[in-house]
Scaffold this motif. Structure first.
Motif, PDB file in Angstrom:
ATOM      1  N   LEU A 132       0.826  -1.201   0.000  1.00  0.00           N
ATOM      2  CA  LEU A 132       0.000   0.000   0.000  1.00  0.00           C
ATOM      3  C   LEU A 132       0.863   1.256   0.000  1.00  0.00           C
ATOM      4  O   LEU A 132       0.564   2.243  -0.677  1.00  0.00           O
ATOM      5  N   ALA A 133       1.959   1.214   0.767  1.00  0.00           N
ATOM      6  CA  ALA A 133       2.856   2.371   0.859  1.00  0.00           C
ATOM      7  C   ALA A 133       3.813   2.464  -0.321  1.00  0.00           C
ATOM      8  O   ALA A 133       4.581   3.422  -0.418  1.00  0.00           O
ATOM      9  N   GLU A 134       3.762   1.471  -1.216  1.00  0.00           N
ATOM     10  CA  GLU A 134       4.608   1.422  -2.402  1.00  0.00           C
ATOM     11  C   GLU A 134       6.091   1.380  -2.044  1.00  0.00           C
ATOM     12  O   GLU A 134       6.936   2.026  -2.685  1.00  0.00           O
ATOM     13  N   VAL A 135       6.416   0.598  -1.004  1.00  0.00           N
ATOM     14  CA  VAL A 135       7.821   0.454  -0.599  1.00  0.00           C
ATOM     15  C   VAL A 135       8.224  -1.013  -0.537  1.00  0.00           C
ATOM     16  O   VAL A 135       9.230  -1.352   0.094  1.00  0.00           O
ATOM     17  N   GLU A 136       7.474  -1.893  -1.200  1.00  0.00           N
ATOM     18  CA  GLU A 136       7.824  -3.311  -1.128  1.00  0.00           C
ATOM     19  C   GLU A 136       9.182  -3.609  -1.747  1.00  0.00           C
ATOM     20  O   GLU A 136       9.786  -4.647  -1.453  1.00  0.00           O
ATOM     21  N   ASP A 137       9.692  -2.704  -2.582  1.00  0.00           N
ATOM     22  CA  ASP A 137      11.012  -2.913  -3.188  1.00  0.00           C
ATOM     23  C   ASP A 137      12.149  -2.494  -2.257  1.00  0.00           C
ATOM     24  O   ASP A 137      13.296  -2.897  -2.478  1.00  0.00           O
ATOM     25  N   THR A 138      11.844  -1.687  -1.243  1.00  0.00           N
ATOM     26  CA  THR A 138      12.889  -1.213  -0.330  1.00  0.00           C
ATOM     27  C   THR A 138      12.741  -1.751   1.082  1.00  0.00           C
ATOM     28  O   THR A 138      13.663  -1.608   1.886  1.00  0.00           O
ATOM     29  N   VAL A 139      11.605  -2.362   1.406  1.00  0.00           N
ATOM     30  CA  VAL A 139      11.371  -2.921   2.740  1.00  0.00           C
ATOM     31  C   VAL A 139      11.153  -4.424   2.621  1.00  0.00           C
ATOM     32  O   VAL A 139      10.211  -4.882   1.974  1.00  0.00           O
ATOM     33  N   ASP A 140      12.032  -5.185   3.252  1.00  0.00           N
ATOM     34  CA  ASP A 140      11.978  -6.646   3.244  1.00  0.00           C
ATOM     35  C   ASP A 140      11.419  -7.107   4.586  1.00  0.00           C
ATOM     36  O   ASP A 140      12.111  -7.038   5.609  1.00  0.00           O
ATOM     37  N   VAL A 141      10.158  -7.539   4.604  1.00  0.00           N
ATOM     38  CA  VAL A 141       9.521  -8.016   5.829  1.00  0.00           C
ATOM     39  C   VAL A 141       9.800  -9.512   5.965  1.00  0.00           C
ATOM     40  O   VAL A 141       9.371 -10.314   5.143  1.00  0.00           O
ATOM     41  N   ARG A 142      10.515  -9.870   7.016  1.00  0.00           N
ATOM     42  CA  ARG A 142      10.877 -11.266   7.249  1.00  0.00           C
ATOM     43  C   ARG A 142      10.149 -11.803   8.477  1.00  0.00           C
ATOM     44  O   ARG A 142      10.025 -11.103   9.488  1.00  0.00           O
ATOM     45  N   THR A 143       9.692 -13.027   8.379  1.00  0.00           N
ATOM     46  CA  THR A 143       9.036 -13.678   9.506  1.00  0.00           C
ATOM     47  C   THR A 143      10.086 -14.424  10.315  1.00  0.00           C
ATOM     48  O   THR A 143      10.815 -15.262   9.773  1.00  0.00           O
ATOM     49  N   GLY A 144      10.174 -14.107  11.606  1.00  0.00           N
ATOM     50  CA  GLY A 144      11.140 -14.796  12.445  1.00  0.00           C
ATOM     51  C   GLY A 144      11.640 -13.915  13.571  1.00  0.00           C
ATOM     52  O   GLY A 144      11.252 -12.749  13.704  1.00  0.00           O
ATOM     53  N   ASP A 145      12.523 -14.508  14.374  1.00  0.00           N
ATOM     54  CA  ASP A 145      13.126 -13.824  15.519  1.00  0.00           C
ATOM     55  C   ASP A 145      14.499 -13.321  15.104  1.00  0.00           C
ATOM     56  O   ASP A 145      15.372 -14.118  14.733  1.00  0.00           O
ATOM     57  N   VAL A 146      14.708 -12.019  15.151  1.00  0.00           N
ATOM     58  CA  VAL A 146      15.975 -11.456  14.711  1.00  0.00           C
ATOM     59  C   VAL A 146      17.149 -12.032  15.493  1.00  0.00           C
ATOM     60  O   VAL A 146      18.270 -12.142  14.977  1.00  0.00           O
ATOM     61  N   ARG A 147      16.906 -12.466  16.726  1.00  0.00           N
ATOM     62  CA  ARG A 147      17.994 -13.017  17.535  1.00  0.00           C
ATOM     63  C   ARG A 147      18.574 -14.280  16.929  1.00  0.00           C
ATOM     64  O   ARG A 147      19.743 -14.599  17.141  1.00  0.00           O
ATOM     65  N   ASP A 148      17.742 -15.000  16.168  1.00  0.00           N
ATOM     66  CA  ASP A 148      18.211 -16.233  15.541  1.00  0.00           C
ATOM     67  C   ASP A 148      19.073 -15.963  14.311  1.00  0.00           C
ATOM     68  O   ASP A 148      19.707 -16.890  13.783  1.00  0.00           O
ATOM     69  N   GLU A 149      19.087 -14.722  13.834  1.00  0.00           N
ATOM     70  CA  GLU A 149      19.785 -14.379  12.592  1.00  0.00           C
ATOM     71  C   GLU A 149      20.973 -13.451  12.812  1.00  0.00           C
ATOM     72  O   GLU A 149      21.575 -12.982  11.856  1.00  0.00           O
ATOM     73  N   LEU A 150      21.313 -13.174  14.079  1.00  0.00           N
ATOM     74  CA  LEU A 150      22.319 -12.157  14.351  1.00  0.00           C
ATOM     75  C   LEU A 150      23.688 -12.497  13.766  1.00  0.00           C
ATOM     76  O   LEU A 150      24.394 -11.613  13.276  1.00  0.00           O
ATOM     77  N   ASP A 151      24.083 -13.763  13.821  1.00  0.00           N
ATOM     78  CA  ASP A 151      25.393 -14.128  13.281  1.00  0.00           C
ATOM     79  C   ASP A 151      25.461 -13.845  11.784  1.00  0.00           C
ATOM     80  O   ASP A 151      26.461 -13.318  11.280  1.00  0.00           O
ATOM     81  N   GLU A 152      24.394 -14.196  11.065  1.00  0.00           N
ATOM     82  CA  GLU A 152      24.369 -13.961   9.630  1.00  0.00           C
ATOM     83  C   GLU A 152      24.279 -12.473   9.315  1.00  0.00           C
ATOM     84  O   GLU A 152      24.939 -11.969   8.394  1.00  0.00           O
ATOM     85  N   LEU A 153      23.459 -11.748  10.084  1.00  0.00           N
ATOM     86  CA  LEU A 153      23.267 -10.322   9.833  1.00  0.00           C
ATOM     87  C   LEU A 153      24.517  -9.506  10.132  1.00  0.00           C
ATOM     88  O   LEU A 153      24.692  -8.411   9.590  1.00  0.00           O
ATOM     89  N   ALA A 154      25.395 -10.039  10.988  1.00  0.00           N
ATOM     90  CA  ALA A 154      26.601  -9.300  11.378  1.00  0.00           C
ATOM     91  C   ALA A 154      27.502  -8.997  10.189  1.00  0.00           C
ATOM     92  O   ALA A 154      28.324  -8.070  10.245  1.00  0.00           O
ATOM     93  N   SER A 155      27.362  -9.743   9.116  1.00  0.00           N
ATOM     94  CA  SER A 155      28.216  -9.518   7.947  1.00  0.00           C
ATOM     95  C   SER A 155      27.665  -8.441   7.006  1.00  0.00           C
ATOM     96  O   SER A 155      28.307  -8.105   6.008  1.00  0.00           O
ATOM     97  N   GLU A 156      26.488  -7.887   7.336  1.00  0.00           N
ATOM     98  CA  GLU A 156      25.826  -6.986   6.395  1.00  0.00           C
ATOM     99  C   GLU A 156      26.086  -5.501   6.647  1.00  0.00           C
ATOM    100  O   GLU A 156      25.915  -4.688   5.756  1.00  0.00           O
TER     101      GLU A 156
END
Length: 241
Positions: free
Chosen positions: A127-151
Motif C-alpha cells: 500500500l505504501a509502495e515500498v515493497e522494493d525497499t522494505v523486506d519483511v521477514r518472519t522470524g526472531d531477529v535473535r536467531d539471525e544475528l550471526d548472519e546479519l553481522a556480515s551486512e
C-alpha cells in the motif's frame, strides 16, 4: 492508490475503483491526478490527494498499537536516517516505522515473529509502495544475528521486549557512527536498553520520553489540550564509535 477527501472524510481507492457513500457514487478515473475534484452522481465533490506518511498511518491495517508519526520523526531526527541507509528493524508490527523509512528511500530489513502480523505488514508495504525497499521477514531477529553481522547496517531500530539482548550485538551489526534506537512503552525497558548499550561500548546513550500536546485556541485564551498528556513511550538512542 489515492485518497478521496471531503471535510473529515477520507476514502482510499485505486484508479478504476468505485466509491459508494451517502453522498453518492463515483468511479475513480484510470488517469486520476492529485488535486482533481471528482463529483458523485449526486453532485457532491471530493478532492483527490496522493497519500503521504500520515495518511498511510491512518489507513494501514493494524495488528496492534503502531509507532506514532511524532516518534518516527524523532527517530529520523536523532539518527539522521536518509536515503541509501541500511536499516535493521525488529518488531515490525503494523509496519509504520518500516514504511516511513522506506519512503525516504532507506533499505529496510524488518523482522516480525508473528507470521500473521508479518503478512499484514507486507500488505501495508505494498500500500505504501515500498515493497522494493522494505523486506519483511518472519522470524526472531535473535536467531539471525550471526548472519546479519556480515551486512553492516547504518541504523538498528527495535520495538521488542528483548531489545536489550539485541542491543548487546550492536557493535557487530552497525557501521562506524551507526545508531541503535529502542522504542519502549515502559521506562524499565528503556533503562535495560540503555544499560545494555553502555555495556556493549556504545556512546552518546540518551533516553527521551516522547510527549506532544496539541494547543487549543478559543475566545477564553490559549492553552494545551487537557485531554490526556500526549505520552506515547520512551526512545533510547545510542551510537557505535
Amino acid at each position: 492508490m489515492i485518497l478521496l477527501v471531503r471535510g473529515d472524510r477520507e476514502y482510499l481507492r485505486a484508479p478504476g475503483e468505485e466509491l459508494q457513500t451517502d453522498l453518492g457514487v463515483l468511479t475513480v478515473p484510470e488517469d486520476v491526478e492529485p488535486g482533481q475534484r471528482l463529483e458523485t452522481h449526486l453532485g457532491e465533490e471530493f478532492v483527490v490527494r496522493e497519500p503521504r506518511g500520515p495518511d498511510l498511518f491512518e489507513h494501514f491495517e493494524r495488528t496492534g498499537a503502531p509507532m506514532m508519526p511524532r516518534d518516527i520523526g524523532l527517530v529520523v531526527g536523532f539518527t539522521g536516517a536518509a536515503a541509501g541507509d541500511r536499516v535493521l528493524d525488529a518488531g515490525t508490527g503494523t509496519g509504520v516505522l518500516a514504511a516511513y523509512l522506506g519512503r525516504i528511500d532507506a533499505e529496510v530489513v524488518t523482522y516480525e515473529q508473528d507470521s500473521a502480523f508479518a503478512e499484514v505488514a507486507r500488505e501495508n508495504m505494498h500500500l505504501a509502495e515500498v515493497e522494493d525497499t522494505v523486506d519483511v521477514r518472519t522470524g526472531d531477529v535473535r536467531d539471525e544475528l550471526d548472519e546479519l553481522a556480515s551486512e553492516a547496517f547504518d541504523l538498528l531500530t527495535l520495538d521488542t521486549e528483548d531489545a536489550p539482548e539485541v542491543v548487546r550485538h550492536a557493535p557487530d551489526l552497525l557501521v562506524s557512527g551507526g545508531f541503535a534506537v529502542v522504542y519502549s512503552p515502559f521506562v524499565e525497558g528503556s533503562r535495560a536498553a540503555a544499560e545494555a548499550a553502555r555495556e556493549a561500548g556504545l556512546t552518546d546513550v540518551t533516553t527521551h520520553e516522547t510527549i506532544q500536546r496539541e494547543m487549543q485556541f478559543d475566545e477564553r485564551g490559549s492553552r494545551p489540550d487537557t485531554r490526556g498528556v500526549g505520552h506515547t513511550g520512551f526512545l533510547t538512542v545510542a551510537r557505535w564509535e
